[in-house]
Design a protein around this motif. Structure first.
Motif, PDB file in Angstrom:
ATOM      1  N   GLU A  45     -41.424 -48.312  -3.153  1.00 38.09           N
ATOM      2  CA  GLU A  45     -42.712 -48.795  -2.657  1.00 38.09           C
ATOM      3  C   GLU A  45     -43.725 -47.671  -2.754  1.00 38.09           C
ATOM      4  O   GLU A  45     -43.371 -46.491  -2.702  1.00 38.09           O
ATOM      5  N   HIS A  46     -44.978 -48.032  -2.911  1.00 41.69           N
ATOM      6  CA  HIS A  46     -46.008 -47.007  -3.051  1.00 41.69           C
ATOM      7  C   HIS A  46     -46.219 -46.297  -1.723  1.00 41.69           C
ATOM      8  O   HIS A  46     -46.613 -46.896  -0.730  1.00 41.69           O
ATOM      9  N   VAL A  47     -45.922 -45.012  -1.732  1.00 37.61           N
ATOM     10  CA  VAL A  47     -46.128 -44.118  -0.594  1.00 37.61           C
ATOM     11  C   VAL A  47     -46.885 -42.926  -1.159  1.00 37.61           C
ATOM     12  O   VAL A  47     -46.443 -42.324  -2.137  1.00 37.61           O
ATOM     13  N   GLY A  48     -48.008 -42.566  -0.564  1.00 36.93           N
ATOM     14  CA  GLY A  48     -48.832 -41.498  -1.115  1.00 36.93           C
ATOM     15  C   GLY A  48     -48.266 -40.104  -0.927  1.00 36.93           C
ATOM     16  O   GLY A  48     -48.140 -39.345  -1.886  1.00 36.93           O
ATOM     17  N   THR A  49     -47.933 -39.753   0.306  1.00 39.75           N
ATOM     18  CA  THR A  49     -47.491 -38.398   0.620  1.00 39.75           C
ATOM     19  C   THR A  49     -46.347 -38.439   1.623  1.00 39.75           C
ATOM     20  O   THR A  49     -46.056 -39.496   2.200  1.00 39.75           O
ATOM     21  N   LEU A  50     -45.741 -37.301   1.853  1.00 40.69           N
ATOM     22  CA  LEU A  50     -44.622 -37.227   2.798  1.00 40.69           C
ATOM     23  C   LEU A  50     -45.004 -37.739   4.190  1.00 40.69           C
ATOM     24  O   LEU A  50     -44.227 -38.482   4.788  1.00 40.69           O
ATOM     25  N   PRO A  51     -46.170 -37.390   4.726  1.00 37.37           N
ATOM     26  CA  PRO A  51     -46.519 -37.936   6.041  1.00 37.37           C
ATOM     27  C   PRO A  51     -46.607 -39.465   6.066  1.00 37.37           C
ATOM     28  O   PRO A  51     -46.474 -40.072   7.131  1.00 37.37           O
ATOM     29  N   ASP A  52     -46.799 -40.091   4.908  1.00 40.54           N
ATOM     30  CA  ASP A  52     -46.882 -41.553   4.826  1.00 40.54           C
ATOM     31  C   ASP A  52     -45.522 -42.231   4.698  1.00 40.54           C
ATOM     32  O   ASP A  52     -45.427 -43.455   4.781  1.00 40.54           O
ATOM     33  N   LEU A  53     -44.450 -41.455   4.483  1.00 37.56           N
ATOM     34  CA  LEU A  53     -43.130 -42.031   4.256  1.00 37.56           C
ATOM     35  C   LEU A  53     -42.656 -42.769   5.510  1.00 37.56           C
ATOM     36  O   LEU A  53     -42.572 -42.176   6.590  1.00 37.56           O
ATOM     37  N   PRO A  54     -42.338 -44.066   5.396  1.00 34.69           N
ATOM     38  CA  PRO A  54     -41.846 -44.803   6.560  1.00 34.69           C
ATOM     39  C   PRO A  54     -40.541 -44.194   7.089  1.00 34.69           C
ATOM     40  O   PRO A  54     -39.698 -43.729   6.312  1.00 34.69           O
ATOM     41  N   GLY A  55     -40.377 -44.222   8.393  1.00 35.67           N
ATOM     42  CA  GLY A  55     -39.199 -43.651   9.027  1.00 35.67           C
ATOM     43  C   GLY A  55     -37.893 -44.182   8.465  1.00 35.67           C
ATOM     44  O   GLY A  55     -36.924 -43.441   8.329  1.00 35.67           O
ATOM     45  N   ARG A  56     -37.863 -45.463   8.098  1.00 36.74           N
ATOM     46  CA  ARG A  56     -36.628 -46.064   7.584  1.00 36.74           C
ATOM     47  C   ARG A  56     -36.212 -45.468   6.244  1.00 36.74           C
ATOM     48  O   ARG A  56     -35.063 -45.609   5.827  1.00 36.74           O
ATOM     49  N   LEU A  57     -37.138 -44.773   5.565  1.00 35.19           N
ATOM     50  CA  LEU A  57     -36.818 -44.168   4.266  1.00 35.19           C
ATOM     51  C   LEU A  57     -36.545 -42.668   4.349  1.00 35.19           C
ATOM     52  O   LEU A  57     -36.096 -42.073   3.361  1.00 35.19           O
ATOM     53  N   ARG A  58     -36.805 -42.050   5.514  1.00 34.62           N
ATOM     54  CA  ARG A  58     -36.632 -40.592   5.613  1.00 34.62           C
ATOM     55  C   ARG A  58     -35.209 -40.151   5.293  1.00 34.62           C
ATOM     56  O   ARG A  58     -35.004 -39.269   4.454  1.00 34.62           O
ATOM     57  N   ASP A  59     -34.231 -40.722   5.964  1.00 36.18           N
ATOM     58  CA  ASP A  59     -32.848 -40.300   5.730  1.00 36.18           C
ATOM     59  C   ASP A  59     -32.369 -40.630   4.318  1.00 36.18           C
ATOM     60  O   ASP A  59     -31.783 -39.759   3.650  1.00 36.18           O
ATOM     61  N   PRO A  60     -32.618 -41.850   3.815  1.00 33.94           N
ATOM     62  CA  PRO A  60     -32.186 -42.126   2.429  1.00 33.94           C
ATOM     63  C   PRO A  60     -32.866 -41.208   1.406  1.00 33.94           C
ATOM     64  O   PRO A  60     -32.237 -40.773   0.442  1.00 33.94           O
ATOM     65  N   PHE A  61     -34.140 -40.891   1.625  1.00 32.71           N
ATOM     66  CA  PHE A  61     -34.880 -40.028   0.705  1.00 32.71           C
ATOM     67  C   PHE A  61     -34.266 -38.630   0.690  1.00 32.71           C
ATOM     68  O   PHE A  61     -33.969 -38.070  -0.379  1.00 32.71           O
ATOM     69  N   LEU A  62     -34.041 -38.059   1.865  1.00 33.03           N
ATOM     70  CA  LEU A  62     -33.460 -36.722   1.933  1.00 33.03           C
ATOM     71  C   LEU A  62     -32.025 -36.713   1.412  1.00 33.03           C
ATOM     72  O   LEU A  62     -31.619 -35.791   0.695  1.00 33.03           O
ATOM     73  N   ALA A  63     -31.248 -37.734   1.745  1.00 32.50           N
ATOM     74  CA  ALA A  63     -29.867 -37.810   1.254  1.00 32.50           C
ATOM     75  C   ALA A  63     -29.840 -37.867  -0.273  1.00 32.50           C
ATOM     76  O   ALA A  63     -29.008 -37.202  -0.911  1.00 32.50           O
ATOM     77  N   ALA A  64     -30.742 -38.620  -0.873  1.00 39.16           N
ATOM     78  CA  ALA A  64     -30.811 -38.695  -2.336  1.00 39.16           C
ATOM     79  C   ALA A  64     -31.227 -37.334  -2.911  1.00 39.16           C
ATOM     80  O   ALA A  64     -30.700 -36.914  -3.943  1.00 39.16           O
ATOM     81  N   GLY A  65     -32.152 -36.659  -2.252  1.00 38.90           N
ATOM     82  CA  GLY A  65     -32.553 -35.320  -2.690  1.00 38.90           C
ATOM     83  C   GLY A  65     -31.379 -34.351  -2.666  1.00 38.90           C
ATOM     84  O   GLY A  65     -31.192 -33.550  -3.593  1.00 38.90           O
ATOM     85  N   GLN A  66     -30.548 -34.434  -1.626  1.00 37.09           N
ATOM     86  CA  GLN A  66     -29.351 -33.593  -1.543  1.00 37.09           C
ATOM     87  C   GLN A  66     -28.392 -33.902  -2.687  1.00 37.09           C
ATOM     88  O   GLN A  66     -27.851 -32.989  -3.322  1.00 37.09           O
ATOM     89  N   ARG A  67     -28.182 -35.179  -2.947  1.00 38.56           N
ATOM     90  CA  ARG A  67     -27.275 -35.578  -4.032  1.00 38.56           C
ATOM     91  C   ARG A  67     -27.778 -35.082  -5.382  1.00 38.56           C
ATOM     92  O   ARG A  67     -26.997 -34.617  -6.220  1.00 38.56           O
ATOM     93  N   LEU A  68     -29.087 -35.176  -5.601  1.00 37.16           N
ATOM     94  CA  LEU A  68     -29.655 -34.724  -6.869  1.00 37.16           C
ATOM     95  C   LEU A  68     -29.560 -33.210  -7.009  1.00 37.16           C
ATOM     96  O   LEU A  68     -29.278 -32.702  -8.102  1.00 37.16           O
ATOM     97  N   ALA A  69     -29.762 -32.471  -5.919  1.00 34.15           N
ATOM     98  CA  ALA A  69     -29.637 -31.013  -5.957  1.00 34.15           C
ATOM     99  C   ALA A  69     -28.202 -30.611  -6.319  1.00 34.15           C
ATOM    100  O   ALA A  69     -27.983 -29.627  -7.031  1.00 34.15           O
ATOM    101  N   THR A  70     -27.234 -31.369  -5.856  1.00 34.25           N
ATOM    102  CA  THR A  70     -25.837 -31.131  -6.211  1.00 34.25           C
ATOM    103  C   THR A  70     -25.577 -31.533  -7.659  1.00 34.25           C
ATOM    104  O   THR A  70     -24.872 -30.840  -8.395  1.00 34.25           O
ATOM    105  N   ALA A  71     -26.176 -32.638  -8.084  1.00 33.47           N
ATOM    106  CA  ALA A  71     -25.945 -33.154  -9.441  1.00 33.47           C
ATOM    107  C   ALA A  71     -26.455 -32.204 -10.516  1.00 33.47           C
ATOM    108  O   ALA A  71     -25.828 -32.094 -11.581  1.00 33.47           O
ATOM    109  N   VAL A  72     -27.562 -31.506 -10.285  1.00 35.39           N
ATOM    110  CA  VAL A  72     -28.047 -30.585 -11.322  1.00 35.39           C
ATOM    111  C   VAL A  72     -27.091 -29.408 -11.490  1.00 35.39           C
ATOM    112  O   VAL A  72     -26.987 -28.851 -12.582  1.00 35.39           O
ATOM    113  N   VAL A  73     -26.376 -29.063 -10.425  1.00 31.08           N
ATOM    114  CA  VAL A  73     -25.365 -28.008 -10.525  1.00 31.08           C
ATOM    115  C   VAL A  73     -24.107 -28.558 -11.193  1.00 31.08           C
ATOM    116  O   VAL A  73     -23.629 -28.020 -12.192  1.00 31.08           O
TER     117      VAL A  73
END
Length: 136
Positions: A45-73
């Protein structure tokens, strides 16, 4: 949002070397990567900036970021990663996106000067496939 490049990618209207897709998030290779394997993670969904990120997406967003950081390694043999996002200033596409950039010692990245490179024909899909395999 009709004119948002990342919304068009999330909707499947614009092709991208997709790395991860869930009901709420997409991750794809940056077309002008700092280093090959540079991934952008976005909410569907269109979200402009981090402060605009809905609370329900915070954990999935960060979890995906963690997975991607591991995947590049694991998938690309990087020694680590650089993970960053811009909010409004220096945000080339006004849609929240997290950069996950593979790093190795001596790669030449200094401070916030980000040299850009390009993929050869077919190379982006190869990198995306390696990252998808590391995420599996």
């Amino acid at each position: 949002m009709g004119d948002c490049a990342f919304c068009a990618i999330a909707a499947g209207e614009t092709p991208a070397a997709m790395v991860l897709a869930t009901d709420d998030l997409v991750a794809f290779l940056d077309v002008r990567p700092v280093f090959k394997g540079h991934v952008l993670l976005c909410p569907r969904e269109h979200v402009g900036t981090l402060p605009d990120l809905p609370g329900r997406l915070r954990d999935p967003f960060l979890a995906a970021g963690q997975r991607l950081a591991t995947a590049v390694v694991d998938g690309l043999g990087a020694q680590g990663s650089f993970v960053a996002m811009n909010n409004t200033v220096s945000q080339s596409v006004p849609h929240l996106h997290l950069h996950v950039v593979p790093r190795t010692k001596g790669d030449g990245l200094r401070g916030f000067f980000w040299p850009r490179t390009r993929y050869a024909d077919g190379e982006a899909e190869e990198y995306a496939a390696r990252l998808r395999a590391a995420l599996a």
